[in-house]
Design a protein around this motif. Structure first.
Motif, PDB file in Angstrom:
ATOM      1  N   UNK A   1     -22.711-142.735  65.554  1.00 53.79           N
ATOM      2  CA  UNK A   1     -23.874-142.318  64.770  1.00 53.79           C
ATOM      3  C   UNK A   1     -24.806-143.485  64.478  1.00 53.79           C
ATOM      4  N   UNK A   2     -26.060-143.168  64.210  1.00 54.40           N
ATOM      5  CA  UNK A   2     -27.056-144.171  63.843  1.00 54.40           C
ATOM      6  C   UNK A   2     -26.743-144.757  62.470  1.00 54.40           C
ATOM      7  N   UNK A   3     -26.663-146.066  62.401  1.00 61.20           N
ATOM      8  CA  UNK A   3     -26.425-146.730  61.116  1.00 61.20           C
ATOM      9  C   UNK A   3     -27.608-146.516  60.172  1.00 61.20           C
ATOM     10  N   UNK A   4     -28.825-146.514  60.719  1.00 58.87           N
ATOM     11  CA  UNK A   4     -30.014-146.257  59.915  1.00 58.87           C
ATOM     12  C   UNK A   4     -29.919-144.897  59.231  1.00 58.87           C
ATOM     13  N   UNK A   5     -29.539-143.881  59.983  1.00 58.49           N
ATOM     14  CA  UNK A   5     -29.442-142.528  59.431  1.00 58.49           C
ATOM     15  C   UNK A   5     -28.374-142.450  58.354  1.00 58.49           C
ATOM     16  N   UNK A   6     -27.209-143.039  58.619  1.00 56.56           N
ATOM     17  CA  UNK A   6     -26.136-143.004  57.622  1.00 56.56           C
ATOM     18  C   UNK A   6     -26.560-143.712  56.342  1.00 56.56           C
ATOM     19  N   UNK A   7     -27.300-144.807  56.485  1.00 54.87           N
ATOM     20  CA  UNK A   7     -27.747-145.548  55.302  1.00 54.87           C
ATOM     21  C   UNK A   7     -28.801-144.778  54.506  1.00 54.87           C
ATOM     22  N   UNK A   8     -29.704-144.102  55.209  1.00 56.36           N
ATOM     23  CA  UNK A   8     -30.813-143.429  54.526  1.00 56.36           C
ATOM     24  C   UNK A   8     -30.427-142.064  53.957  1.00 56.36           C
ATOM     25  N   UNK A   9     -29.650-141.297  54.712  1.00 53.28           N
ATOM     26  CA  UNK A   9     -29.358-139.931  54.251  1.00 53.28           C
ATOM     27  C   UNK A   9     -27.889-139.535  54.359  1.00 53.28           C
ATOM     28  N   UNK A  10     -27.025-140.483  54.664  1.00 55.08           N
ATOM     29  CA  UNK A  10     -25.609-140.137  54.814  1.00 55.08           C
ATOM     30  C   UNK A  10     -25.058-139.399  53.607  1.00 55.08           C
ATOM     31  N   UNK A  11     -25.456-139.821  52.411  1.00 54.07           N
ATOM     32  CA  UNK A  11     -24.945-139.198  51.183  1.00 54.07           C
ATOM     33  C   UNK A  11     -25.677-137.906  50.837  1.00 54.07           C
ATOM     34  N   UNK A  12     -26.707-137.568  51.616  1.00 56.31           N
ATOM     35  CA  UNK A  12     -27.447-136.324  51.392  1.00 56.31           C
ATOM     36  C   UNK A  12     -27.039-135.221  52.368  1.00 56.31           C
ATOM     37  N   UNK A  13     -26.193-135.546  53.328  1.00 56.06           N
ATOM     38  CA  UNK A  13     -25.726-134.540  54.283  1.00 56.06           C
ATOM     39  C   UNK A  13     -24.693-133.662  53.576  1.00 56.06           C
ATOM     40  N   UNK A  14     -24.959-132.388  53.483  1.00 52.29           N
ATOM     41  CA  UNK A  14     -24.093-131.495  52.714  1.00 52.29           C
ATOM     42  C   UNK A  14     -22.873-131.038  53.490  1.00 52.29           C
ATOM     43  N   UNK A  15     -23.002-130.958  54.813  1.00 54.39           N
ATOM     44  CA  UNK A  15     -21.876-130.512  55.634  1.00 54.39           C
ATOM     45  C   UNK A  15     -22.119-130.922  57.075  1.00 54.39           C
ATOM     46  N   UNK A  16     -21.026-131.056  57.823  1.00 51.71           N
ATOM     47  CA  UNK A  16     -21.107-131.231  59.269  1.00 51.71           C
ATOM     48  C   UNK A  16     -20.146-130.230  59.890  1.00 51.71           C
ATOM     49  N   UNK A  17     -20.645-129.467  60.848  1.00 48.88           N
ATOM     50  CA  UNK A  17     -19.816-128.497  61.564  1.00 48.88           C
ATOM     51  C   UNK A  17     -19.704-128.963  63.011  1.00 48.88           C
ATOM     52  N   UNK A  18     -18.465-129.102  63.496  1.00 46.92           N
ATOM     53  CA  UNK A  18     -18.226-129.448  64.896  1.00 46.92           C
ATOM     54  C   UNK A  18     -17.807-128.176  65.626  1.00 46.92           C
ATOM     55  N   UNK A  19     -18.520-127.848  66.706  1.00 46.48           N
ATOM     56  CA  UNK A  19     -18.269-126.590  67.411  1.00 46.48           C
ATOM     57  C   UNK A  19     -17.909-126.860  68.874  1.00 46.48           C
ATOM     58  N   UNK A  20     -17.030-126.031  69.453  1.00 43.98           N
ATOM     59  CA  UNK A  20     -16.675-126.195  70.865  1.00 43.98           C
ATOM     60  C   UNK A  20     -17.841-125.859  71.785  1.00 43.98           C
ATOM     61  N   UNK A  21     -17.808-126.412  72.981  1.00 43.48           N
ATOM     62  CA  UNK A  21     -18.865-126.140  73.960  1.00 43.48           C
ATOM     63  C   UNK A  21     -19.014-124.643  74.236  1.00 43.48           C
ATOM     64  N   UNK A  22     -17.891-123.923  74.323  1.00 42.14           N
ATOM     65  CA  UNK A  22     -17.962-122.500  74.657  1.00 42.14           C
ATOM     66  C   UNK A  22     -18.785-121.723  73.634  1.00 42.14           C
ATOM     67  N   UNK A  23     -18.696-122.109  72.369  1.00 39.68           N
ATOM     68  CA  UNK A  23     -19.488-121.430  71.343  1.00 39.68           C
ATOM     69  C   UNK A  23     -20.975-121.602  71.616  1.00 39.68           C
ATOM     70  N   UNK A  24     -21.368-122.826  72.006  1.00 39.28           N
ATOM     71  CA  UNK A  24     -22.781-123.088  72.270  1.00 39.28           C
ATOM     72  C   UNK A  24     -23.257-122.393  73.537  1.00 39.28           C
ATOM     73  N   UNK A  25     -22.466-122.463  74.607  1.00 36.20           N
ATOM     74  CA  UNK A  25     -22.893-121.831  75.854  1.00 36.20           C
ATOM     75  C   UNK A  25     -22.912-120.305  75.720  1.00 36.20           C
ATOM     76  N   UNK A  26     -21.984-119.730  74.958  1.00 39.25           N
ATOM     77  CA  UNK A  26     -22.027-118.282  74.711  1.00 39.25           C
ATOM     78  C   UNK A  26     -23.322-117.888  73.997  1.00 39.25           C
ATOM     79  N   UNK A  27     -23.766-118.748  73.096  1.00 40.73           N
ATOM     80  CA  UNK A  27     -24.966-118.432  72.321  1.00 40.73           C
ATOM     81  C   UNK A  27     -26.241-118.539  73.158  1.00 40.73           C
TER      82      UNK A  27
END
Length: 416
Positions: free
Chosen positions: A320-346
């Motif tokens: 991940x970008x260190x700049x992004x983590x420093x600026x908004x890392x504590x403002x990210x409310x959630x991260x969802x990791x999804x399998x490739x099949x979910x994305x390709x199905x969509x």
């Protein structure tokens, strides 16, 4: 808990990281000032962009529509789509940050050359004298595809030279369209992170060469941030109330983090705790997920046993970008990791239900809807005290798309 989440990632399963209930300070006033300054630059360049590119109404603005998804989704209604897959000029979210970063470079070149005198309209940057000066300069960027295309299209449109360093993750058709534009494509054996490093090194002693650094560019970051105000105005026009009682939940596909990070910066400056920002990543390339699950440590996905192999090439980033983590890392409310099949199905679902032409990276937000809401329901103890999450059933959900309109028909048909 975090080790349990990482085990799910290693097993290729959907996983959801949720921010704790602790409130973190965010300087909204400073963020609004940053976004306002970026907006002024967009306005200055609008006449030149209008002359050089096809933009809605010929106004030289890079905005995308907001529309309600027409079919049933596993989320409380309504669900809207922020259609950055159809943005002007490049048909992807990178048109925001990438082109803004390029405009910062062009402005500096033009000022140094004495082209922009007081009260001078930036429309002159589309004229031949300016183009002759810009033609002496080369813009260099590293990309898995869409950022390189966005910067390449815009740079060549202004008369500059474009050099795009592409990682192993990049699709052949994305390399081909850059070459057709006239850009120089430099291929690398290695992932996105190593390609950025190589590209950065390659410009060290080259004259009139400008490196646009997706990992650490403040200009790209604030270029994306302006999308927050754009969305706020569209929601207002649609008579959508945003408050802690009626929260705004935004699903943002994430690679290195620049685009979703900048958009989060803009949204938090406007809505504060009333907006819930959900980053979405492929399971194998969940670099922001890994960093936050490991308490902000700038770890690579390889460090925790993930492969970084994904069909969603625009999101194939190992660190991940260190700049992004420093600026908004504590403002990210959630991260969802999804399998490739979910994305390709969509890809198929979004096309058949809503005629949305999306590449897998752009469908990540749709794939995240159901697991995110299930995680909220199951995690009442640690997150139920946060009012926005407690009221999520009364919220408005926005899925942010990223690219796809310019995907070749044969590639699109393969996904379908």
């Amino acid at each position: 808990m975090h080790e349990k989440l990482l085990t799910k990632l290693r097993g290729g399963e959907t996983a959801v990281w949720l921010k704790s209930a602790k409130a973190d300070f965010f300087d909204a006033e400073a963020a609004r000032a940053d976004v306002a300054a970026a907006e002024i630059r967009w306005q200055r360049f609008a006449p030149a962009l209008a002359r050089l590119f096809d933009t809605p109404g010929g106004l030289g603005r890079i905005n995308s529509p907001l529309s309600e998804y027409p079919a049933s989704l596993p989320a409380p209604a309504p669900v809207y789509v922020k259609a950055d897959h159809s943005l002007p000029i490049t048909a992807c979210v990178k048109a925001r940050g990438g082109i803004f970063g390029l405009l910062c470079v062009i402005e500096k070149i033009a000022q140094d050359a004495g082209l922009l005198k007081e009260q001078e309209t930036y429309a002159i940057l589309a004229d031949e004298p300016a183009r002759r000066i810009l033609a002496e300069h080369t813009v260099v960027v590293a990309s898995t595809g869409n950022l390189g295309y966005s910067i390449g299209v815009a740079a060549i449109g202004f008369g500059m030279q474009a050099e795009v360093h592409m990682s192993d993750d990049a699709k052949e058709w994305k390399k081909a369209r850059l070459r057709e534009l006239g850009a120089t494509v430099v291929e690398h054996v290695g992932d996105y992170t190593s390609t950025v490093s190589s590209a950065r090194t390659s410009v060290a002693e080259r004259d009139k060469t400008h490196f646009i650094d997706d990992e650490n560019s403040w200009d790209l970051f604030v270029g994306y941030a302006g999308a927050g105000e754009e969305l706020a105005q569209q929601l207002k026009q649609a008579n959508v109330d945003v408050s802690v009682e009626h929260p705004l939940v935004v699903y943002l596909p994430c690679g290195v983090g620049g685009a979703p990070g900048g958009i989060t910066y803009g949204l938090k400056s406007i809505f504060g705790d009333a907006v819930v920002c959900v980053f979405v990543e492929p399971v194998n390339s969940a670099c922001v997920f890994v960093a936050l699950a490991c308490d902000g440590a700038l770890k690579s996905v390889y460090d925790v046993g993930l492969s970084n192999n994904t069909e969603a090439d625009g999101l194939a980033v190992s660190r991940a970008s260190e700049l992004v983590l420093n600026k908004v890392g504590k403002q990210i409310d959630a991260v969802v990791a999804v399998p490739d099949k979910s994305m390709t199905d969509w890809v198929g679902k979004a096309w058949s239900n809503a005629a949305l032409r999306l590449e897998p990276s752009a469908t990540a937000g749709f794939a995240a809807l159901e697991p995110f809401l299930q995680a909220i329901d199951a995690d009442v103890t640690s997150n139920g005290t946060r009012p926005a999450l407690k009221n999520i059933a009364q919220g408005t959900h926005v899925v942010w798309t990223t690219g796809g309109d310019l995907m070749p028909e044969d590639i699109f048909q393969q996904f379908l």
